[in-house]
Design a protein around this motif. Sequence first.
Motif, PDB file in Angstrom:
ATOM      1  N   ARG A 102       0.824  -1.201   0.000  1.00 25.05           N
ATOM      2  CA  ARG A 102       0.000   0.000   0.000  1.00 25.05           C
ATOM      3  C   ARG A 102       0.864   1.260   0.000  1.00 25.05           C
ATOM      4  O   ARG A 102       1.924   1.295   0.622  1.00 25.05           O
ATOM      5  CB  ARG A 102      -0.950   0.012   1.206  1.00 25.05           C
ATOM      6  N   LEU A 103       0.373   2.249  -0.721  1.00 26.55           N
ATOM      7  CA  LEU A 103       0.980   3.580  -0.717  1.00 26.55           C
ATOM      8  C   LEU A 103       0.042   4.489   0.068  1.00 26.55           C
ATOM      9  O   LEU A 103      -1.154   4.564  -0.236  1.00 26.55           O
ATOM     10  CB  LEU A 103       1.134   4.098  -2.150  1.00 26.55           C
ATOM     11  N   VAL A 104       0.566   5.146   1.090  1.00 23.47           N
ATOM     12  CA  VAL A 104      -0.255   5.981   1.969  1.00 23.47           C
ATOM     13  C   VAL A 104       0.273   7.404   1.954  1.00 23.47           C
ATOM     14  O   VAL A 104       1.484   7.628   2.047  1.00 23.47           O
ATOM     15  CB  VAL A 104      -0.258   5.426   3.413  1.00 23.47           C
ATOM     16  N   ALA A 105      -0.652   8.358   1.824  1.00 27.88           N
ATOM     17  CA  ALA A 105      -0.291   9.768   1.938  1.00 27.88           C
ATOM     18  C   ALA A 105      -0.777  10.278   3.285  1.00 27.88           C
ATOM     19  O   ALA A 105      -1.925  10.034   3.675  1.00 27.88           O
ATOM     20  CB  ALA A 105      -0.932  10.572   0.817  1.00 27.88           C
ATOM     21  N   MET A 106       0.109  10.983   3.997  1.00 26.49           N
ATOM     22  CA  MET A 106      -0.229  11.533   5.307  1.00 26.49           C
ATOM     23  C   MET A 106       0.314  12.943   5.447  1.00 26.49           C
ATOM     24  O   MET A 106       1.310  13.302   4.816  1.00 26.49           O
ATOM     25  CB  MET A 106       0.366  10.674   6.424  1.00 26.49           C
ATOM     26  N   ARG A 107      -0.356  13.719   6.272  1.00 28.68           N
ATOM     27  CA  ARG A 107       0.148  15.037   6.630  1.00 28.68           C
ATOM     28  C   ARG A 107       0.995  14.885   7.886  1.00 28.68           C
ATOM     29  O   ARG A 107       0.535  14.366   8.910  1.00 28.68           O
ATOM     30  CB  ARG A 107      -1.012  15.987   6.897  1.00 28.68           C
ATOM     31  N   ALA A 108       2.264  15.275   7.812  1.00 30.07           N
ATOM     32  CA  ALA A 108       3.146  15.186   8.979  1.00 30.07           C
ATOM     33  C   ALA A 108       2.818  16.319   9.948  1.00 30.07           C
ATOM     34  O   ALA A 108       2.735  17.479   9.536  1.00 30.07           O
ATOM     35  CB  ALA A 108       4.601  15.270   8.533  1.00 30.07           C
TER      36      ALA A 108
END
Length: 457
Positions: free
Chosen positions: A153-159
């Motif tokens: 899975r590729l996950v995008a998150m806001r740090a």
Amino acid sequence: MKIIILGAGQVGATLAENLVSEANDLTVVDIDANRLAQLQDRLDLRTVLGAGSHPSVLRAAGAEDADMLVAVTQSDETNMLACKLAATLFNIPTKIARIRANDYLKNPEIFTPESLCVDHIISPEQEITDYLRRLIDYPGALQVLDFAEGKVRLVAMRAYHGGPLVGHELRDMRKHLPNMEARVAAIFRGNRAIIPEGRTVIESGDEVFFIAAAENIRSVMKEMRHADKKVRRVMIAGGGNIGRRLAAALENDFQVKLIDHNKNNSARLAAELHNTLIMVGDATDEELLGDENVDDMDVFCALTNDDEDNIMASLLAKRMGARKVIALINRASYVDLVQGGQIDIAVSPAQATIGPLLSHVRRGDMAVVHSLRRGAAEALEAVVHGDAKTSKLVSRRVEDVKWPEGVTVGAIIRGEQVIIAHHDTMIESEDHIILFVPNKRMVPKVEKLFQVGFGFL
């Protein structure tokens, strides 16, 4: 490639925008002259006014020498008949149909070459439902994308400030996760793409894309930000195709409430959904939301057919205490305006469903394509073919391949094995390589790398 697109709605128009810049010969067919005029004003393509299921219209669109037909009108029957005509009258090699009705999807045998001649089916409503389910399963994620049939899975998150890796170099990830392989595929700081390297420092507010085996995703997410509370309660506004599918997908694992304004549709939903509380009313009604304890909701999903209603319902739910709100937004211009403010995630149906279409159009063997950041970037799962003499990739280390600027190799799937790619990882024939392409203008160069030549050496 000569491609005919039937339907100039959101899906058809978005597909045309993605393909017109890639040296494709495009013709768009629709019964709405205004839609066609708007497309032609913006894009370099041909348009034909008429019904896509009529042989004369297909002929006028160039079906006699077309390479592909993509039927994405609002009518399943039009799409299926067009594919049948494309096969029997024009012998078009590849035929793709948008199918919405579950009754058709439950009977895949009707799409075979012996019957309706549909080579590939896309179901935008199901794609969006699966997309929303993954966002609910992984609270804190902006996007969750599957590769290799869910193995990766590729996950995008806001740090966020306070996350273990924020303010630290990427190479410190190995210290935090010594027994776990993961890779940061890309970082966006505002609208600027940053190529991730060992010394790259993650800053608060960065949008970080990382890739890992599915079972490791939650552990890696904890490195970006403190773990979000697990989702238990979900409220859905809108009982249309997407709202109904999402409720059915969630109701056995979560406490689900669904609001729909139509009494007859609500009665049908109540008969079909056994563990979902159905309410008749307006999702923008503050009194109704208060009575139904919207402030206790972990996720509020506004999924009606009206963008303005979805925006207003989401803003109201957020103000009243819903922890996370997701709005379905059809107009691309609205998406960037609302996401990241009071609305946590704005989902564009066209962008969420364009990937399956692109995977069939791309040159080379593309198993999966995901469109990212409103179509500006892409994540690809491409299959390596050939041998050391005919391929630019086989028997080469990752660092020895001349990848286009900014392209990141995230992982390699070899049979059932998931390999997080490093500079010295050797590429073998039939490997599935997962790549992040921060600028879609680089996609043709990536495609060339995966094409097999005749002894290119």
